[in-house]
Design an enzyme around this catalytic site. Structure first.
Site, mmCIF file in Angstrom:
data_model
loop_
_atom_site.group_PDB
_atom_site.id
_atom_site.type_symbol
_atom_site.label_atom_id
_atom_site.label_comp_id
_atom_site.label_asym_id
_atom_site.label_seq_id
_atom_site.Cartn_x
_atom_site.Cartn_y
_atom_site.Cartn_z
ATOM 1 N N ASP A 89 1.254 14.517 5.189
ATOM 2 C CA ASP A 89 0.906 13.159 4.749
ATOM 3 C C ASP A 89 0.375 12.327 5.899
ATOM 4 O O ASP A 89 -0.543 11.526 5.718
ATOM 5 C CB ASP A 89 2.109 12.447 4.116
ATOM 6 C CG ASP A 89 1.775 10.989 3.819
ATOM 7 O OD1 ASP A 89 0.858 10.766 2.997
ATOM 8 O OD2 ASP A 89 2.364 10.083 4.430
ATOM 9 N N ARG A 105 -7.550 9.298 5.107
ATOM 10 C CA ARG A 105 -7.852 8.353 4.011
ATOM 11 C C ARG A 105 -8.168 6.975 4.575
ATOM 12 O O ARG A 105 -9.080 6.295 4.116
ATOM 13 C CB ARG A 105 -6.647 8.240 3.061
ATOM 14 C CG ARG A 105 -6.490 9.422 2.127
ATOM 15 C CD ARG A 105 -5.126 9.387 1.449
ATOM 16 N NE ARG A 105 -4.901 8.179 0.698
ATOM 17 C CZ ARG A 105 -3.701 7.646 0.482
ATOM 18 N NH1 ARG A 105 -2.615 8.212 0.969
ATOM 19 N NH2 ARG A 105 -3.582 6.541 -0.231
ATOM 20 N N LYS A 107 7.041 11.971 1.067
ATOM 21 C CA LYS A 107 8.005 11.528 2.083
ATOM 22 C C LYS A 107 9.372 11.249 1.466
ATOM 23 O O LYS A 107 10.409 11.608 2.021
ATOM 24 C CB LYS A 107 7.483 10.257 2.764
ATOM 25 C CG LYS A 107 6.310 10.532 3.702
ATOM 26 C CD LYS A 107 5.699 9.250 4.249
ATOM 27 C CE LYS A 107 4.891 8.525 3.208
ATOM 28 N NZ LYS A 107 3.907 7.574 3.722
ATOM 29 N N HIS A 152 12.114 2.407 -1.370
ATOM 30 C CA HIS A 152 10.804 2.375 -0.721
ATOM 31 C C HIS A 152 9.956 1.268 -1.327
ATOM 32 O O HIS A 152 9.863 1.146 -2.543
ATOM 33 C CB HIS A 152 10.089 3.716 -0.899
ATOM 34 C CG HIS A 152 8.759 3.755 -0.205
ATOM 35 N ND1 HIS A 152 8.642 4.064 1.133
ATOM 36 C CD2 HIS A 152 7.517 3.475 -0.638
ATOM 37 C CE1 HIS A 152 7.369 3.989 1.471
ATOM 38 N NE2 HIS A 152 6.661 3.630 0.420
ATOM 39 N N SER A 172 1.408 10.540 -1.493
ATOM 40 C CA SER A 172 1.763 10.159 -0.126
ATOM 41 C C SER A 172 3.188 9.621 -0.064
ATOM 42 O O SER A 172 4.016 10.079 0.732
ATOM 43 C CB SER A 172 0.763 9.098 0.361
ATOM 44 O OG SER A 172 1.209 8.478 1.540
HETATM 45 N N1 URA Z 1 2.223 3.798 1.592
HETATM 46 C C1 URA Z 1 2.202 5.131 1.816
HETATM 47 O O1 URA Z 1 3.122 5.690 2.388
HETATM 48 N N2 URA Z 1 1.138 5.833 1.407
HETATM 49 C C2 URA Z 1 0.096 5.272 0.781
HETATM 50 O O2 URA Z 1 -0.824 5.968 0.437
HETATM 51 C C3 URA Z 1 0.124 3.875 0.557
HETATM 52 C C4 URA Z 1 1.208 3.173 0.965
#
Ligand code: URA
Ligand code: CA
Length: 406
Positions: free
Chosen positions: A160, A167, A186, A81, A182
């Site tokens: 999320d 946010r 995931k 990621h 966040s």
């Molecule tokens: N990427 C994400 O998935 N969440 C965040 O808060 C910032 C970047």
């Protein structure tokens, strides 16, 4: 427990438990709590921060708000990621490279957001490529091809999605705990055994410098460990675009270029080699340099390129782009004098081009740059090539030139 009580706990530096936060997250997820109800909690986390225990409980609750994938059928799997950047096309290179080496990745990717490009948008540049496929189809593809790139299903960490949207709307994105929960909610829901986290810093990333990136990295590592996952953090400089091309289609074409002709000095190639080598060495438990040589080999001998073609075809995508020439740009900007690049307004560059494509509902607009920070450009040499609608050409060109610092 009521939101107000959790807020009190945070303000008094007390941890909240999984049950306490989960009650609130579930109620917000299913609409029993409104954005207005939930906002004060987010704002308190943003202003006061929370301890590791609370952060893990929050992340776990977000992870458990939806489906948690079970990938044990696929054997050992790796996930990567990136926390988001400009001209970051590593996924489209990485997944086929790893597939050639027997390191399996079921890559769930997103769409462009703000200044960052989305891998799914880039994949859809292969005409017909289906990013929205069922999980059982994805499993079959991983078994057949060694990897698969698709969209994240709505069922993964839905809490999320809601929290991120709120946010975004209320300017509470740039907070280490909120970003860590966040991203990791995931990642932990995706079910891979090994997670490689590419944390970006610089003016083209959420984290402004390496120190803040390290804070984020440490939190994410803590969350992975508590969830009994093997994780590795890599830090990536985003003080300039990672590749030379910016814009969905141009970035997809750059990924193909990288696999067509190995250039060890190309910065995007270097980033891909490093990430792939780390993923493969962790997966197979081999030294980094051995892994790196294997990665370079499949990039050089064309196997990774062939693998990408197979993956694209398997998901219904056309192979036309693999042989396509770059379209003729609408404008080429030349240096008016001898110049040296001092820096880029990276985030702004990403935003200008993302906005342009969004406004015209296309993927074809963008720029090709030719230099990185520290490089000299002689008078009369190309500064950038621009793909933009004729009615905006001069305006966009000026905005882009403003993003170069000499
Ligand atoms: N990427 C994400 O998935 N969440 C965040 O808060 C910032 C970047
Ligand atoms: Ca505190």
């Amino acid at each position: 427990m009521k939101i107000e009580q959790i807020i009190e706990k945070i303000k008094n530096n007390n941890s909240f438990s999984y049950e306490e936060i989960n009650d609130v997250i579930q109620k917000y997820s299913d609409g029993q709590l409104s954005d207005e109800d939930f906002y004060p909690l987010l704002k308190t986390i943003y202003d006061f921060d929370i301890d590791d225990e609370s952060l893990y409980n929050l992340t776990l609750s977000m992870k458990n708000s939806g489906e948690v994938l079970d990938l044990t059928n696929l054997g050992r799997t790796v996930d990567k990621h990136s926390t988001g950047g400009v001209s970051d096309t590593t996924t489209i290179v990485l997944v086929p490279v790893l597939a050639c080496l027997g390191t399996k990745m079921l890559k769930l990717s997103g769409r462009s957001l703000g200044f960052t490009g989305g891998t799914c948008d880039k994949l859809e540049c292969f005409e017909g490529y289906k990013t929205e496929i069922s999980l059982s189809d994805a499993f079959e593809l991983v078994k057949k091809n060694g990897g698969c790139m698709m969209t994240s299903t709505a069922k993964l960490a839905p809490a999320d999605k809601k929290i991120y949207a709120l946010r975004d709307k209320t300017n509470l994105v740039d907070n280490v705990s909120l970003i860590a929960s966040s991203v990791m909610s995931k990642k932990l829901a995706t079910g891979a055994d090994i997670i490689v986290l590419d944390v970006k810093y610089g003016n083209g990333a959420f984290m402004p410098n390496k120190n803040s990136a390290k804070k984020l990295g440490k939190k994410m590592m803590m969350l992975a460990k508590r969830d009994k996952k093997c994780a590795k953090i890599v830090y990536g400089d985003m003080s300039q675009p990672l590749g030379y091309n910016i814009g969905t289609l141009l970035e997809c074409m750059e990924a193909i270029d990288i696999l067509k002709k190995f250039d060890k000095n190309n910065p995007l190639t270097k980033a891909c080699v490093k990430l792939a080598a780390i993923c493969h060495s962790l997966d197979k438990n081999i030294p980094y340099f051995v892994s790196k040589n294997k990665v370079i080999e499949v990039m050089k001998n064309g196997k990774a390129l062939d693998k990408l073609k197979t993956m694209v075809s398997s998901q219904g995508g056309s192979l036309e782009l693999f042989d396509a020439k770059y379209p003729i740009p609408q404008k080429i900007a030349y240096a008016q004098e001898n110049l040296k690049i001092k820096g880029f307004k990276t985030k702004e560059l990403g935003e200008i081009i993302n906005n342009l494509n969004h406004r015209y509902n296309t993927n074809k607009y963008g720029i090709i740059t030719y230099n990185k920070i520290g490089e000299k450009i002689k008078k009369g040499e190309k500064l950038f090539s621009l793909y933009a609608p004729s009615e905006e050409l001069e305006n966009i060109s000026k905005q882009i030139l403003d993003c170069f610092e000499f």
